[in-house]
Design a protein around this motif. Structure first.
Motif, short mmCIF file in Angstrom:
data_model
loop_
_atom_site.label_atom_id
_atom_site.label_comp_id
_atom_site.label_asym_id
_atom_site.label_seq_id
_atom_site.Cartn_x
_atom_site.Cartn_y
_atom_site.Cartn_z
N ASP A 117 -9.06 -22.45 11.19
CA ASP A 117 -9.32 -22.48 9.76
C ASP A 117 -9.95 -23.67 9.13
OD1 ASP A 117 -9.86 -20.61 7.38
OD2 ASP A 117 -8.57 -22.33 6.70
N GLY A 118 -10.74 -23.83 8.44
CA GLY A 118 -11.21 -24.98 7.61
C GLY A 118 -11.87 -26.04 8.35
N SER A 120 -14.63 -27.00 8.94
CA SER A 120 -15.69 -27.80 8.34
C SER A 120 -15.14 -29.26 7.88
CB SER A 120 -16.61 -27.19 7.17
OG SER A 120 -15.32 -26.91 6.20
N ASN A 210 -11.72 -23.51 -6.11
CA ASN A 210 -12.86 -24.16 -6.21
C ASN A 210 -13.73 -24.13 -7.43
OD1 ASN A 210 -15.43 -25.42 -5.90
ND2 ASN A 210 -15.68 -24.41 -3.75
N TYR A 243 -7.27 -29.15 -4.40
CA TYR A 243 -8.15 -28.41 -3.63
C TYR A 243 -8.71 -29.04 -2.58
CZ TYR A 243 -11.01 -24.24 -2.47
OH TYR A 243 -11.79 -23.23 -1.76
N GLY A 245 -9.70 -27.50 0.42
CA GLY A 245 -11.02 -26.69 0.92
C GLY A 245 -10.63 -26.38 2.28
N SER A 246 -9.17 -26.46 2.67
CA SER A 246 -8.91 -25.99 3.87
C SER A 246 -7.56 -25.07 3.58
CB SER A 246 -8.31 -27.23 5.13
OG SER A 246 -8.03 -26.82 6.11
N PHE A 247 -7.93 -23.79 3.76
CA PHE A 247 -6.85 -22.83 3.11
C PHE A 247 -5.52 -23.23 3.84
CE2 PHE A 247 -4.97 -19.34 1.48
CZ PHE A 247 -4.99 -18.17 2.11
N PHE A 261 -2.84 -20.66 -5.16
CA PHE A 261 -4.29 -20.68 -4.67
C PHE A 261 -4.98 -19.35 -5.01
CE2 PHE A 261 -7.19 -22.06 -1.21
CZ PHE A 261 -7.78 -20.85 -1.06
N TYR A 263 -8.80 -17.67 -4.60
CA TYR A 263 -9.99 -17.47 -4.02
C TYR A 263 -10.66 -16.16 -4.41
CZ TYR A 263 -14.25 -19.17 -1.85
OH TYR A 263 -15.61 -19.43 -1.85
N LYS A 273 -13.87 -14.56 -0.13
CA LYS A 273 -14.47 -15.27 0.94
C LYS A 273 -13.42 -15.05 2.28
CE LYS A 273 -15.79 -19.51 3.11
NZ LYS A 273 -15.76 -21.16 2.85
N LEU A 274 -12.36 -14.93 1.76
CA LEU A 274 -10.98 -15.07 2.71
C LEU A 274 -10.89 -13.60 3.41
CD1 LEU A 274 -8.70 -17.58 1.42
CD2 LEU A 274 -10.31 -17.95 2.96
N ARG A 275 -10.63 -13.73 4.56
CA ARG A 275 -10.59 -12.27 5.44
C ARG A 275 -8.99 -11.73 5.54
NH1 ARG A 275 -15.01 -15.53 7.80
NH2 ARG A 275 -13.27 -17.19 7.62
N GLU A 279 -6.36 -13.59 7.78
CA GLU A 279 -5.89 -14.83 6.65
C GLU A 279 -5.12 -14.43 5.75
OE1 GLU A 279 -10.12 -15.77 5.89
OE2 GLU A 279 -9.95 -17.84 7.02
P1 P6P Z 1 -15.35 -22.99 -0.28
C1 P6P Z 1 -12.91 -22.88 5.21
O1 P6P Z 1 -14.22 -22.77 5.38
C2 P6P Z 1 -12.38 -21.72 4.28
O2 P6P Z 1 -12.68 -20.62 5.13
C3 P6P Z 1 -10.75 -21.86 3.88
O3 P6P Z 1 -10.26 -22.60 4.62
C4 P6P Z 1 -10.94 -22.61 2.55
O4 P6P Z 1 -9.83 -22.37 1.61
C5 P6P Z 1 -12.31 -22.10 2.14
O5 P6P Z 1 -13.10 -21.78 3.07
C6 P6P Z 1 -13.26 -23.14 1.02
O6 P6P Z 1 -14.05 -22.24 0.65
O7 P6P Z 1 -16.16 -21.80 -0.69
O8 P6P Z 1 -14.37 -23.55 -1.60
O9 P6P Z 1 -15.71 -24.26 0.33
#
Ligand code: P6P
Length: 338
Positions: A117-118, A120, A210, A243, A245-247, A261, A263, A273-275, A279
């Motif tokens: 996860d994360g 990117s 975010n 933040y 950006g990596s859950f 946290f 989302y 966004k989170l499954r 997750e």
């Molecule tokens: P955003 C990473 O792609 C992820 O799934 C999680 O790890 C993270 O918390 C979230 O998306 C970040 O999303 O939209 O804030 O870039």
């Protein structure tokens, strides 16, 4: 302090489960092995040809990174070799991966996993993580697992955990009797108990969200963010905004220090966004076992039943007092549409 490895700890705790004949212990061991292999690749990612994109996009429309694929392959291989799993649901695969072989014909568990996860963040050297959730199968033993084995509530999880590949590699998991953290000692290649019986502070001073999505947040979320930013010495506000950006990294920091946290639903992700399956359910199990709370803004995450493998949910997770306060704002200013 006497070193206690993950393997020793699992065997010691197995005595807590007289009915267990060691299958869950072996499954947790298999996860530990795959995590060490993935950690080795993550720490060398910049040096070996494993950075960057594969050029494919996954079911979520996200760029698939080479390390995503590598991590997914390692966990799938470990589960197949271990013989304790009859099916896998992975963030990387549209459908379940049924498993049926001589060594797994009596398997009674299914695993849902986000292998990396994360991802990117890999190319910019930010911590990433693995999240896993283990259920007993509902279908009869003696055949491959089925989709229905995954359509359960989070309350039915047998075990859940995560691995954070950061400044150190840590595996944190629960089987419903508290939360324990293990740090990988590369010099002996073992996860060693470093954080016994983790408890999340009831109140924290960190909020993770975010804020780029602010304009489209539910009104209750906007009100809660302003609450976090108000000056109030008695409640240690304003809180700090953190933040990554990596859950997994954001969650782990809040578990250790206290925090929330969020989302929520956004313009791009009206249902979050989170499954839910691989997750939110596992980390909700962890956070509740550590004394915290996890909600979709209105309902307890663990009570939500999985209807489809990749369904998402808004998520408010962390210190109990902070999640309760955020839910108060959601109740007062937002209507339940999840
Ligand atoms: P955003 C990473 O792609 C992820 O799934 C999680 O790890 C993270 O918390 C979230 O998306 C970040 O999303 O939209 O804030 O870039």
């Amino acid at each position: 302090m006497k070193v206690k490895t993950l393997g020793q700890f699992i065997i010691e705790r197995q005595a807590d489960f007289p009915y267990a004949k060691g299958e869950l212990s072996r499954l947790l061991r298999d996860i530990g092995i795959a995590s060490k292999i993935v950690n080795r690749a993550v720490t060398k990612a910049g040096l070996i040809e494993i950075l960057g994109e594969t050029g494919e996009t996954n079911v979520h429309g996200e760029q698939v990174k080479k390390l995503d694929v590598y991590a997914n392959e390692q966990f799938i291989a470990a589960f197949k070799a271990g013989g304790e799993v009859c099916a896998i649901a992975s963030e990387e695969n549209d459908d379940i991966i049924p498993i049926y072989s001589d060594i797994s014909k009596n398997a009674k568990y299914v695993v849902a996993i986000d292998p990396l996860d994360g991802s990117s963040n890999i190319d910019v050297n930010v911590s990433v993580g693995t999240i896993f959730s283990i259920y007993r199968r509902k279908s009869n033993v003696g055949a491959p697992g089925q989709l229905s084995d995954f359509l359960q509530t989070g309350l039915e999880q047998v075990a859940a955990g995560y691995v954070v590949y950061g400044s150190s590699c840590m595996l944190v998991y629960t089987t419903g009797r508290g939360v324990n953290g293990f740090t990988l000692d590369p010099s002996i290649g073992e996860f060693c108990l470093s954080h016994p019986d983790i408890k999340i502070p009831e109140q924290g001073a960190i909020y993770s969200i975010n804020e780029g999505n602010y304009l489209k947040f539910p009104e209750g979320v906007k009100k809660y963010i302003k609450y976090c930013q108000e000056e109030d010495k008695a409640t240690n506000r304003p809180y700090s905004s953190r933040y990554i950006g990596s859950f997994v990294a954001d969650f782990h920091r809040n578990l250790m220090k206290g925090g929330i946290f969020i989302y929520p639903s956004t313009a791009k992700a009206p249902k979050g966004k989170l499954r839910l399956l691989y997750e939110c359910h596992p980390l909700a199990f962890i956070v509740e076992q550590a004394g915290g709370m996890a909600s979709d803004g209105f309902n307890r995450i663990l009570e939500k039943r999985v209807e489809s493998l990749h369904q998402t949910t808004p998520l408010f997770i962390g210190s109990k007092a902070m999640v309760e306060k955020a839910m108060e704002f959601m109740k007062e200013y937002s209507s339940e549409k999840v």
